[in-house]
Motif scaffolding. Structure first.
Motif, PDB file in Angstrom:
ATOM      1  N   ARG A 478      37.547  59.709  20.905  1.00 42.99           N
ATOM      2  CA  ARG A 478      36.445  60.601  21.258  1.00 42.99           C
ATOM      3  C   ARG A 478      36.440  61.878  20.423  1.00 42.99           C
ATOM      4  N   ASP A 503      31.276  58.406  26.559  1.00 41.68           N
ATOM      5  CA  ASP A 503      30.642  58.459  27.872  1.00 41.68           C
ATOM      6  C   ASP A 503      29.448  59.406  27.793  1.00 41.68           C
ATOM      7  N   ARG A 504      28.880  59.720  28.941  1.00 38.94           N
ATOM      8  CA  ARG A 504      27.674  60.543  28.981  1.00 38.94           C
ATOM      9  C   ARG A 504      27.935  61.929  28.402  1.00 38.94           C
ATOM     10  N   ARG A 520      26.374  54.968  24.309  1.00 39.38           N
ATOM     11  CA  ARG A 520      27.617  54.890  25.076  1.00 39.38           C
ATOM     12  C   ARG A 520      28.173  53.483  25.004  1.00 39.38           C
TER      13      ARG A 520
END
Length: 616
Positions: A478, A503-504, A520
């Motif tokens: 990430r 993710d969001r 996503r």
């Protein structure tokens, strides 16, 4: 005190299980590993601790079935063709390592004042590495299938074969008269060959038909019983032939490695394997005679590190001579520096043959047990105080001078699936990654992947990002993905920037960084999964698709509200509720330079199962 009677036997079982349940999680929590936990628990409840058990050798003999089952499971992963490809490592590397270690340990034994026969027996026993400990530690690290793990497994297999000629050599060295009813040595060799041939024939022609019949019968518990029958029967057949029980189980596993029932057999054996292997380590801990250690502590305190260092040094030198890297050689030396369970068998045979007296036998056994107990600690110390060596770049090309139309950063499962659409249209792509093993594996399937760290601007330039029409960030890190997105958006504004989001919250960060497209990693696959679940419940295909489209629309509205609120998830709107007919509409999210994202059409470019990550 020793407990007797039926109730006493039940108390012993409860004590064994309780010791394992208490000690193993505690030692794992302390970072010391499960093996050391089992050994410590065995020492605590054994005859030299709380004295709840008086005959640890009986438990040790039974618990060796754990090692047998472990080798069977390993054999299931070793197809005959793969085992044949390891023949040079098994017989070549194994022979060189055994000879070098035996010579070094023989010198150590004689330096401690033992006679030549006693020093040789001590060296021959200590050179036989503990299969149980090494396989357990490799299994915990997930290294059994790696090349360095395969080399260790090869040497362990050779050592299992070596116990037979060593026992024959002990019989030749014995000063006691041979049993006249024992038969000739030639007959013993014939029995061993016949046992081996019988196992191979049974494995090739009987086992698969047997499991096929049981599968048709549908008796689940009988399949489990048959799996145990195969393992224990193979071990018994090899023991009757004077060979290693573990080797018999391993060969049975190899013969079944290409069977359609392989995974079922592994699942049936796994619970018994783990339990019995733990029981084996408990019994080893019980076998440590503290009175012998106390009576001979100067000798044992010096002999244990001397023999471990001598054996480890030889293993390291042999590994380096056979072109292993420094890190792999050191890892092998630390893992295999201990004596093993076969030393107990060899020392017992030498004692019964009059080569070793009882005191020397107990001393050598204590040295082996202590070396086994110290191995997990040595592995931890080696990991803590050694600097990891840089992986070999042999066969791996660094990024430099590429000029593909699309730069793909990260070639894991997500990147592999994503690249298929581009390759199907003959798009000129450049792929970079930092996983050297993955780069080598990809090359075997015809993919050219360059080594390059996408978080570095100079590497992006060297990979051709300044010429690329699109940059696709497909890594599963990430923070690194966010960093790459920021670098690429500023340095290469001409290129369309597509990024895999975690993710969001990560999606919001990427949009703020100025990416052109983000998705996503599980969103689209989850929506399509829900659509399939509706269809499985009898909902019409059109209605299920409309509901899925409405879920996408509502998610996009929540996303836009959160984006407008500066990434605050509390700004979202409720999920789809009620039974009102949905009105599916496409949606967009704001992008830099006026370009729009359209996640509603993302499913069209997914893999066959609809997952953007194909399982990640």
């Amino acid at each position: 005190m020793a407990l007797e009677g039926d109730a006493g036997q039940l108390v012993k079982v409860v004590t064994l299980l309780g010791a394992a349940v208490v000690a193993v999680p505690l030692f794992r929590r302390l970072g010391l590993g499960s093996v050391l936990g089992y050994l410590a628990a065995g020492l605590a409840i054994g005859p030299f601790g709380l004295a709840l058990f008086a005959e640890p050798q009986a438990i040790l003999h039974f618990a060796e079935l754990g090692v047998v089952m472990f080798l069977f499971v390993v054999g299931l992963e070793m197809r005959p063709s793969h085992l044949w490809s390891l023949r040079r490592q098994i017989f070549g590397l194994g022979t060189v390592q055994i000879l070098a270690c035996t010579a070094a340990l023989l010198g150590v034994g004689m330096a401690f004042g033992f006679s030549l026969p006693v020093a040789f027996i001590g060296a021959a026993g200590f050179v036989l590495t503990s299969t149980a400990i090494v396989m357990q530690l490799l299994g915990e690290r997930g290294d059994i299938a790696l090349p360095r793990g395969q080399r260790m497994v090869s040497v362990l297999l050779f050592e299992d074969l070596l116990i037979v000629p060593l026992l024959a050599l002990v019989a030749l060295m014995s000063p006691t008269a041979a049993d006249p009813e024992a038969g000739s040595r030639l007959a013993s060799i014939g029995v061993a060959v016949a046992s081996l041939a019988g196992l191979i024939v049974a494995g090739l022609y009987l086992l698969n038909p047997l499991f096929r019949i049981l599968a048709v019968a549908g008796a689940r518990e009988v399949m489990t019983a048959a799996a145990l029958l195969v393992v224990l029967g193979a071990a018994l057949l090899m023991e009757m032939g004077g060979l290693s029980t573990a080797m018999g189980a391993f060969l049975a596993g190899v013969l079944l490695s290409e069977s359609t029932f392989r995974h079922q057999l592994e699942a049936d054996i796994e619970p018994f394997r783990g339990l019995l292997l733990g029981l084996f380590f408990l019994a080893v801990g019980m076998s440590l005679d503290l009175s012998v250690v106390a009576a001979n502590w100067p000798l044992i305190a010096a002999a244990v590190p001397a023999m471990m260092v001598a054996k480890g040094a030889c293993i390291y030198l042999v590994a380096r001579l056979t072109r292993s890297s420094h890190g792999d050689a050191l890892d092998r030396a630390v893992l295999m520096a201990q004596g093993g369970e076969f030393a107990f068998v060899l020392y017992a045979a030498a004692a019964s043959g009059g080569i070793l007296d009882a005191q020397v036998n107990a001393t050598l056994t204590a040295v082996v047990v202590l070396s086994m107990a110290l191995t997990p600690l040595a592995v931890l110390l080696a990991k803590r105080f050694t600097v990891p060596s840089a992986p070999s770049m042999d066969g791996v090309e660094r990024a430099g001078g590429q000029s593909g139309s699309v730069l793909i950063i990260g070639f894991g499962r997500f990147g592999q699936v994503m690249s298929q659409s581009l390759l199907a249209r003959d798009v000129d792509v450049t792929i970079i990654d930092t996983d050297i093993e993955m780069i080598r594996s990809a090359a075997e399937f015809g993919f050219k992947v360059y080594y390059g760290d996408g978080t570095r601007l100079d590497v992006l330039h060297a990979s051709g990002a300044h010429r690329a029409r699109a940059i696709a960030v497909c890594i599963d890190d990430r923070a690194a993905a966010t960093r790459i997105a920021g670098l690429a958006a500023q340095a290469f504004p001409h290129a369309r920037l597509l990024v895999r989001a975690f993710d969001r919250e990560h999606s919001l960060q990427l949009v703020a960084a100025g990416v052109d497209y983000q998705i996503r990693e599980t969103f689209e696959s989850a929506v399509r999964f829900g659509e399939a679940a509706l269809r499985a419940l009898g909902v019409g295909a059109d209605e299920a698709a409309a509901i899925a489209a409405e879920v996408r629309r509502l998610d996009a509205e929540r996303f836009e509200l959160e984006l407008a609120a500066g990434g605050d998830p509390r700004a979202g709107i409720p999920l789809l509720r009620g039974n009102a007919p949905p009105k599916p509409t496409p949606f967009t999210t704001p992008k830099r330079e006026g370009r729009a994202l359209n996640d509603a059409t993302a499913g069209a470019a997914q893999s066959e199962d609809g997952s953007p990550d194909s399982g990640t």
